[in-house]
Design a protein around this motif. Sequence first.
Motif, PDB file in Angstrom:
ATOM      1  N   ASP A  35       0.862  -1.181   0.000  1.00  0.00           N
ATOM      2  CA  ASP A  35       0.000   0.000   0.000  1.00  0.00           C
ATOM      3  C   ASP A  35       0.899   1.232   0.000  1.00  0.00           C
ATOM      4  O   ASP A  35       1.342   1.695   1.046  1.00  0.00           O
ATOM      5  CB  ASP A  35      -0.920  -0.006   1.220  1.00  0.00           C
ATOM      6  CG  ASP A  35      -1.955   1.110   1.157  1.00  0.00           C
ATOM      7  OD1 ASP A  35      -2.079   1.734   0.087  1.00  0.00           O
ATOM      8  OD2 ASP A  35      -2.624   1.357   2.173  1.00  0.00           O
ATOM      9  N   GLU A  36       1.210   1.728  -1.191  1.00  0.00           N
ATOM     10  CA  GLU A  36       2.114   2.861  -1.347  1.00  0.00           C
ATOM     11  C   GLU A  36       1.301   4.133  -1.565  1.00  0.00           C
ATOM     12  O   GLU A  36       0.439   4.181  -2.441  1.00  0.00           O
ATOM     13  CB  GLU A  36       3.035   2.648  -2.549  1.00  0.00           C
ATOM     14  CG  GLU A  36       4.077   1.564  -2.361  1.00  0.00           C
ATOM     15  CD  GLU A  36       5.380   2.119  -1.818  1.00  0.00           C
ATOM     16  OE1 GLU A  36       5.476   3.348  -1.616  1.00  0.00           O
ATOM     17  OE2 GLU A  36       6.299   1.315  -1.594  1.00  0.00           O
ATOM     18  N   SER A  39       0.495   6.447  -5.426  1.00  0.00           N
ATOM     19  CA  SER A  39       0.945   5.480  -6.418  1.00  0.00           C
ATOM     20  C   SER A  39      -0.154   5.207  -7.438  1.00  0.00           C
ATOM     21  O   SER A  39      -1.338   5.407  -7.172  1.00  0.00           O
ATOM     22  CB  SER A  39       1.374   4.176  -5.747  1.00  0.00           C
ATOM     23  OG  SER A  39       0.278   3.571  -5.091  1.00  0.00           O
ATOM     24  N   CYS A  93       5.164   4.957  -8.299  1.00  0.00           N
ATOM     25  CA  CYS A  93       4.976   5.828  -7.144  1.00  0.00           C
ATOM     26  C   CYS A  93       5.377   7.273  -7.443  1.00  0.00           C
ATOM     27  O   CYS A  93       6.428   7.529  -8.019  1.00  0.00           O
ATOM     28  CB  CYS A  93       5.776   5.292  -5.963  1.00  0.00           C
ATOM     29  SG  CYS A  93       5.374   3.560  -5.605  1.00  0.00           S
ATOM     30  N   ALA A 203       7.060  -0.336  -7.369  1.00  0.00           N
ATOM     31  CA  ALA A 203       6.901  -1.347  -6.322  1.00  0.00           C
ATOM     32  C   ALA A 203       6.154  -2.535  -6.933  1.00  0.00           C
ATOM     33  O   ALA A 203       5.325  -2.349  -7.822  1.00  0.00           O
ATOM     34  CB  ALA A 203       6.129  -0.763  -5.142  1.00  0.00           C
ATOM     35  N   ARG A 207      13.459  -0.807  -2.037  1.00  0.00           N
ATOM     36  CA  ARG A 207      14.164   0.443  -2.308  1.00  0.00           C
ATOM     37  C   ARG A 207      15.426   0.508  -1.466  1.00  0.00           C
ATOM     38  O   ARG A 207      15.522  -0.078  -0.424  1.00  0.00           O
ATOM     39  CB  ARG A 207      13.264   1.643  -1.992  1.00  0.00           C
ATOM     40  CG  ARG A 207      11.974   1.624  -2.792  1.00  0.00           C
ATOM     41  CD  ARG A 207      11.290   2.971  -2.747  1.00  0.00           C
ATOM     42  NE  ARG A 207      10.929   3.358  -1.398  1.00  0.00           N
ATOM     43  CZ  ARG A 207       9.855   2.927  -0.764  1.00  0.00           C
ATOM     44  NH1 ARG A 207       9.050   2.092  -1.349  1.00  0.00           N
ATOM     45  NH2 ARG A 207       9.585   3.327   0.463  1.00  0.00           N
TER      46      ARG A 207
END
Length: 207
Positions: A35-36, A39, A93, A203, A207
């Motif tokens: 859950d970014e 994004s 993202c 993603a 990172r």
Amino acid sequence: MRPTRQLHRLLEAGLADITGSSAAELAACVAMLPDEPRSVLAVHPALAAARQLAPLLRYRHKSGFVVDDMVDLEQFVPIGGLALPDSPLYLVCEPDRGDDMRNWSPNEALPVIHERGRTPLTVNEGISWLLQEPKALEPNHCFMTIGSRRPTGSTLDARTPAIWISGGTGRDGTARRGAPKIGWCWAGNRHTWLGIASARHRAPFDR
């Protein structure tokens, strides 16, 4: 917007129909994503090519299209050093249109994008972004996707993909005036109305 909601938008646009994948299969892919924040759910070219995605785009009720003279669009692949996540659907993202790079050539912009710790968008990623955020494409505020280039032996084809709004001239035809357009620009040329789109990262890569 959470990936599950973004998938719903892609399904409404017709992603399952063009890929032959079921909604359940695509949902299973999305369920594995982190859950970014900020994004966008991107469609991997192995799932659907840019030419398949283009007609799903909409701008003021006009469908997207690929310019007639870009018959080799499928040969535009991620540039060297740009690796895509090994997933049919993944996250891009913090995408940005790159308005500050309007009137920069792709050749000038790429090293600066890297210096900023960002990565150029591919053409699939640019389309995926617009499927979620159509307002990111505006008249005179469009963008190039220089993360996709066509290899030609030891060098690159001189073109780079771009996404803008057709003026309905030339081979586009008047019926396509105002439609989202997947076209190309010379990598050494500057355009005052085209930014250079990029993202912070992809993603589920670490990172």
